[in-house]
Design a protein around this motif. Sequence first.
Motif, PDB file in Angstrom:
ATOM      1  N   ILE A  40     -23.496-126.371  19.347  1.00  0.00           N
ATOM      2  CA  ILE A  40     -22.241-125.644  19.516  1.00  0.00           C
ATOM      3  C   ILE A  40     -22.345-124.350  18.736  1.00  0.00           C
ATOM      4  O   ILE A  40     -22.533-124.346  17.532  1.00  0.00           O
ATOM      5  CB  ILE A  40     -21.058-126.481  19.004  1.00  0.00           C
ATOM      6  CG1 ILE A  40     -20.906-127.715  19.886  1.00  0.00           C
ATOM      7  CG2 ILE A  40     -19.789-125.648  19.029  1.00  0.00           C
ATOM      8  CD1 ILE A  40     -20.166-128.839  19.218  1.00  0.00           C
ATOM      9  N   HIS A  41     -22.295-123.271  19.432  1.00  0.00           N
ATOM     10  CA  HIS A  41     -22.606-122.018  18.762  1.00  0.00           C
ATOM     11  C   HIS A  41     -21.582-120.936  19.028  1.00  0.00           C
ATOM     12  O   HIS A  41     -21.532-119.942  18.370  1.00  0.00           O
ATOM     13  CB  HIS A  41     -23.954-121.522  19.229  1.00  0.00           C
ATOM     14  CG  HIS A  41     -23.987-121.286  20.706  1.00  0.00           C
ATOM     15  ND1 HIS A  41     -23.876-122.310  21.612  1.00  0.00           N
ATOM     16  CD2 HIS A  41     -24.087-120.165  21.426  1.00  0.00           C
ATOM     17  CE1 HIS A  41     -23.924-121.821  22.837  1.00  0.00           C
ATOM     18  NE2 HIS A  41     -24.041-120.518  22.754  1.00  0.00           N
ATOM     19  N   LEU A  42     -20.794-121.111  20.088  1.00  0.00           N
ATOM     20  CA  LEU A  42     -19.889-120.022  20.413  1.00  0.00           C
ATOM     21  C   LEU A  42     -18.708-120.604  21.193  1.00  0.00           C
ATOM     22  O   LEU A  42     -18.883-121.203  22.236  1.00  0.00           O
ATOM     23  CB  LEU A  42     -20.612-118.990  21.278  1.00  0.00           C
ATOM     24  CG  LEU A  42     -19.933-117.633  21.381  1.00  0.00           C
ATOM     25  CD1 LEU A  42     -19.894-116.961  20.025  1.00  0.00           C
ATOM     26  CD2 LEU A  42     -20.664-116.763  22.368  1.00  0.00           C
ATOM     27  N   HIS A  43     -17.541-120.413  20.699  1.00  0.00           N
ATOM     28  CA  HIS A  43     -16.372-120.904  21.416  1.00  0.00           C
ATOM     29  C   HIS A  43     -16.085-119.990  22.593  1.00  0.00           C
ATOM     30  O   HIS A  43     -16.315-118.787  22.508  1.00  0.00           O
ATOM     31  CB  HIS A  43     -15.163-120.930  20.477  1.00  0.00           C
ATOM     32  CG  HIS A  43     -15.321-121.895  19.360  1.00  0.00           C
ATOM     33  ND1 HIS A  43     -15.116-123.238  19.513  1.00  0.00           N
ATOM     34  CD2 HIS A  43     -15.695-121.715  18.063  1.00  0.00           C
ATOM     35  CE1 HIS A  43     -15.339-123.848  18.355  1.00  0.00           C
ATOM     36  NE2 HIS A  43     -15.709-122.927  17.472  1.00  0.00           N
ATOM     37  N   PRO A  44     -15.582-120.556  23.644  1.00  0.00           N
ATOM     38  CA  PRO A  44     -15.172-119.743  24.782  1.00  0.00           C
ATOM     39  C   PRO A  44     -14.237-118.618  24.360  1.00  0.00           C
ATOM     40  O   PRO A  44     -14.205-117.564  24.979  1.00  0.00           O
ATOM     41  CB  PRO A  44     -14.461-120.736  25.694  1.00  0.00           C
ATOM     42  CG  PRO A  44     -15.067-122.054  25.362  1.00  0.00           C
ATOM     43  CD  PRO A  44     -15.419-121.988  23.903  1.00  0.00           C
ATOM     44  N   ASP A  45     -13.494-118.852  23.321  1.00  0.00           N
ATOM     45  CA  ASP A  45     -12.565-117.824  22.850  1.00  0.00           C
ATOM     46  C   ASP A  45     -13.309-116.541  22.471  1.00  0.00           C
ATOM     47  O   ASP A  45     -12.760-115.450  22.545  1.00  0.00           O
ATOM     48  CB  ASP A  45     -11.807-118.313  21.608  1.00  0.00           C
ATOM     49  CG  ASP A  45     -11.446-119.774  21.724  1.00  0.00           C
ATOM     50  OD1 ASP A  45     -11.163-120.209  22.865  1.00  0.00           O
ATOM     51  OD2 ASP A  45     -11.456-120.474  20.701  1.00  0.00           O
TER      52      ASP A  45
ATOM     53  N   ARG B  61     -25.577-118.932  34.264  1.00  0.00           N
ATOM     54  CA  ARG B  61     -24.533-119.303  35.229  1.00  0.00           C
ATOM     55  C   ARG B  61     -23.805-120.569  34.785  1.00  0.00           C
ATOM     56  O   ARG B  61     -22.591-120.688  34.957  1.00  0.00           O
ATOM     57  CB  ARG B  61     -25.150-119.515  36.605  1.00  0.00           C
ATOM     58  CG  ARG B  61     -25.703-118.243  37.235  1.00  0.00           C
ATOM     59  CD  ARG B  61     -25.137-118.023  38.632  1.00  0.00           C
ATOM     60  NE  ARG B  61     -25.891-117.035  39.395  1.00  0.00           N
ATOM     61  CZ  ARG B  61     -25.589-115.742  39.466  1.00  0.00           C
ATOM     62  NH1 ARG B  61     -24.550-115.263  38.796  1.00  0.00           N
ATOM     63  NH2 ARG B  61     -26.319-114.925  40.210  1.00  0.00           N
ATOM     64  N   ALA B  62     -24.551-121.495  34.204  1.00  0.00           N
ATOM     65  CA  ALA B  62     -23.925-122.722  33.725  1.00  0.00           C
ATOM     66  C   ALA B  62     -22.925-122.402  32.625  1.00  0.00           C
ATOM     67  O   ALA B  62     -21.815-122.938  32.595  1.00  0.00           O
ATOM     68  CB  ALA B  62     -24.994-123.686  33.222  1.00  0.00           C
ATOM     69  N   TYR B  63     -23.331-121.507  31.757  1.00  0.00           N
ATOM     70  CA  TYR B  63     -22.432-121.139  30.678  1.00  0.00           C
ATOM     71  C   TYR B  63     -21.170-120.496  31.231  1.00  0.00           C
ATOM     72  O   TYR B  63     -20.047-120.855  30.859  1.00  0.00           O
ATOM     73  CB  TYR B  63     -23.132-120.188  29.714  1.00  0.00           C
ATOM     74  CG  TYR B  63     -22.285-119.858  28.531  1.00  0.00           C
ATOM     75  CD1 TYR B  63     -22.288-120.686  27.406  1.00  0.00           C
ATOM     76  CD2 TYR B  63     -21.449-118.747  28.528  1.00  0.00           C
ATOM     77  CE1 TYR B  63     -21.493-120.402  26.324  1.00  0.00           C
ATOM     78  CE2 TYR B  63     -20.654-118.461  27.450  1.00  0.00           C
ATOM     79  CZ  TYR B  63     -20.673-119.288  26.345  1.00  0.00           C
ATOM     80  OH  TYR B  63     -19.879-119.008  25.277  1.00  0.00           O
ATOM     81  N   LEU B  64     -21.353-119.565  32.156  1.00  0.00           N
ATOM     82  CA  LEU B  64     -20.204-118.888  32.742  1.00  0.00           C
ATOM     83  C   LEU B  64     -19.296-119.882  33.463  1.00  0.00           C
ATOM     84  O   LEU B  64     -18.072-119.812  33.358  1.00  0.00           O
ATOM     85  CB  LEU B  64     -20.673-117.803  33.716  1.00  0.00           C
ATOM     86  CG  LEU B  64     -21.204-116.528  33.056  1.00  0.00           C
ATOM     87  CD1 LEU B  64     -21.893-115.636  34.074  1.00  0.00           C
ATOM     88  CD2 LEU B  64     -20.072-115.775  32.378  1.00  0.00           C
ATOM     89  N   ALA B  65     -19.934-120.794  34.170  1.00  0.00           N
ATOM     90  CA  ALA B  65     -19.146-121.774  34.914  1.00  0.00           C
ATOM     91  C   ALA B  65     -18.355-122.666  33.961  1.00  0.00           C
ATOM     92  O   ALA B  65     -17.198-123.007  34.213  1.00  0.00           O
ATOM     93  CB  ALA B  65     -20.061-122.615  35.800  1.00  0.00           C
ATOM     94  N   ALA B  66     -18.977-123.033  32.846  1.00  0.00           N
ATOM     95  CA  ALA B  66     -18.314-123.917  31.897  1.00  0.00           C
ATOM     96  C   ALA B  66     -17.127-123.223  31.247  1.00  0.00           C
ATOM     97  O   ALA B  66     -16.098-123.835  30.980  1.00  0.00           O
ATOM     98  CB  ALA B  66     -19.305-124.363  30.825  1.00  0.00           C
ATOM     99  N   VAL B  67     -17.293-121.936  31.014  1.00  0.00           N
ATOM    100  CA  VAL B  67     -16.278-121.201  30.275  1.00  0.00           C
ATOM    101  C   VAL B  67     -15.160-120.704  31.189  1.00  0.00           C
ATOM    102  O   VAL B  67     -13.997-120.702  30.826  1.00  0.00           O
ATOM    103  CB  VAL B  67     -16.937-120.037  29.528  1.00  0.00           C
ATOM    104  CG1 VAL B  67     -15.925-119.008  29.128  1.00  0.00           C
ATOM    105  CG2 VAL B  67     -17.687-120.569  28.319  1.00  0.00           C
ATOM    106  N   GLN B  68     -15.552-120.284  32.383  1.00  0.00           N
ATOM    107  CA  GLN B  68     -14.556-119.732  33.296  1.00  0.00           C
ATOM    108  C   GLN B  68     -14.747-120.344  34.676  1.00  0.00           C
ATOM    109  O   GLN B  68     -15.242-119.664  35.574  1.00  0.00           O
ATOM    110  CB  GLN B  68     -14.698-118.224  33.385  1.00  0.00           C
ATOM    111  CG  GLN B  68     -14.670-117.569  32.020  1.00  0.00           C
ATOM    112  CD  GLN B  68     -14.527-116.074  32.116  1.00  0.00           C
ATOM    113  OE1 GLN B  68     -15.026-115.447  33.055  1.00  0.00           O
ATOM    114  NE2 GLN B  68     -13.814-115.491  31.172  1.00  0.00           N
ATOM    115  N   PRO B  69     -14.374-121.584  34.825  1.00  0.00           N
ATOM    116  CA  PRO B  69     -14.615-122.235  36.114  1.00  0.00           C
ATOM    117  C   PRO B  69     -13.920-121.481  37.238  1.00  0.00           C
ATOM    118  O   PRO B  69     -12.777-121.055  37.102  1.00  0.00           O
ATOM    119  CB  PRO B  69     -14.033-123.631  35.923  1.00  0.00           C
ATOM    120  CG  PRO B  69     -13.145-123.546  34.744  1.00  0.00           C
ATOM    121  CD  PRO B  69     -13.625-122.407  33.905  1.00  0.00           C
TER     122      PRO B  69
END
Lengths: 128, 128
Positions: A75-80, B112-120
């Motif tokens: 865990i390194h970076l919150h979506p925030d 893309r996975a990160y983007l999808a997880a953060v901003q579905p």
Amino acid sequence: MRIGELARRTGVPTRMLRYYEEQDLLHPDRLANGYRDYPESAVHRVQQIRGLLDSGLTTEIIRNVVPFLNRPDEIHLHPDCLTAETAALLRGEADRIQARIDCMGRNLSAIRAYLAAVQPGAGDGPPA
Amino acid sequence: MRIGELARRTGVPTRMLRYYEEQDLLHPDRLANGYRDYPESAVHRVQQIRGLLDSGLTTEIIRNVVPFLNRPDEIHLHPDCLTAETAALLRGEADRIQARIDCMGRNLSAIRAYLAAVQPGAGDGPPA
DNA sequence: TTGAACCTTCACATCAATGTGAAGGCAAGC
DNA sequence: GCTTGCCTTCACATTGATGTGAAGGTTCAA
């Protein structure tokens, strides 16, 4: 681990490891004597950097995307922390990478098709 | 067509078109007055070169593969002209390109996975 | 305590791709 | 004829990623 071991394990010269740090791609701790101290995860990180560099991305771009490439268990970076601009930038980079992959894929197909046409059966395993 | 038109149509500066020629990637004819004369197909060829260059290939590698990227309707090289060494070289280049594609694909997936997880739902079309 | 094997920073060299521009030839229109 | 816009070659500058090596500090073991 120290820089020499990281260099040995990744095949990347120490000169470049220091350069990547200067470019803000790596952030090793320092030991009491001033030596750089890398975590185990640096091995993977360096391999990612090399791959992206080999793929034609600049250190500037990599600096932008590399914080988001960590393993899911870290865990390194919150979506925030992900501003709309950063997300847009990330999507832009992703699209450009996609375009490169497509371009190389097309050209690779052409090469493989040529090879297959000229020397059928070579390279895909012997026919018996 | 002359170099200026090719530059306009591809977005590649004339300086670079001359450089690619020096690097043996392009071989325009010459008009009586010494001007370079490019065939229509040069537009596509230049786009291929740009794409590969953007993907991190060097002009040396491109020089090796570019003769084999022609459209199938253009007969340009008999299999007889393909020595075993050239074929091996070509397969080597193909493998290296494949490795790049794989590497970029992995990193692209991570992004893309990160983007999808953060901003579905963002970037893949609106949810209605 | 000396030497080998690490590490540090700093600086300069190189290489490929690219920018920039000078000095001049050619072609078309006014 | 002259101007304008294209073209030519040549050369030098720049940028990013590297190589190379100097000058010196730190372990550690013989």
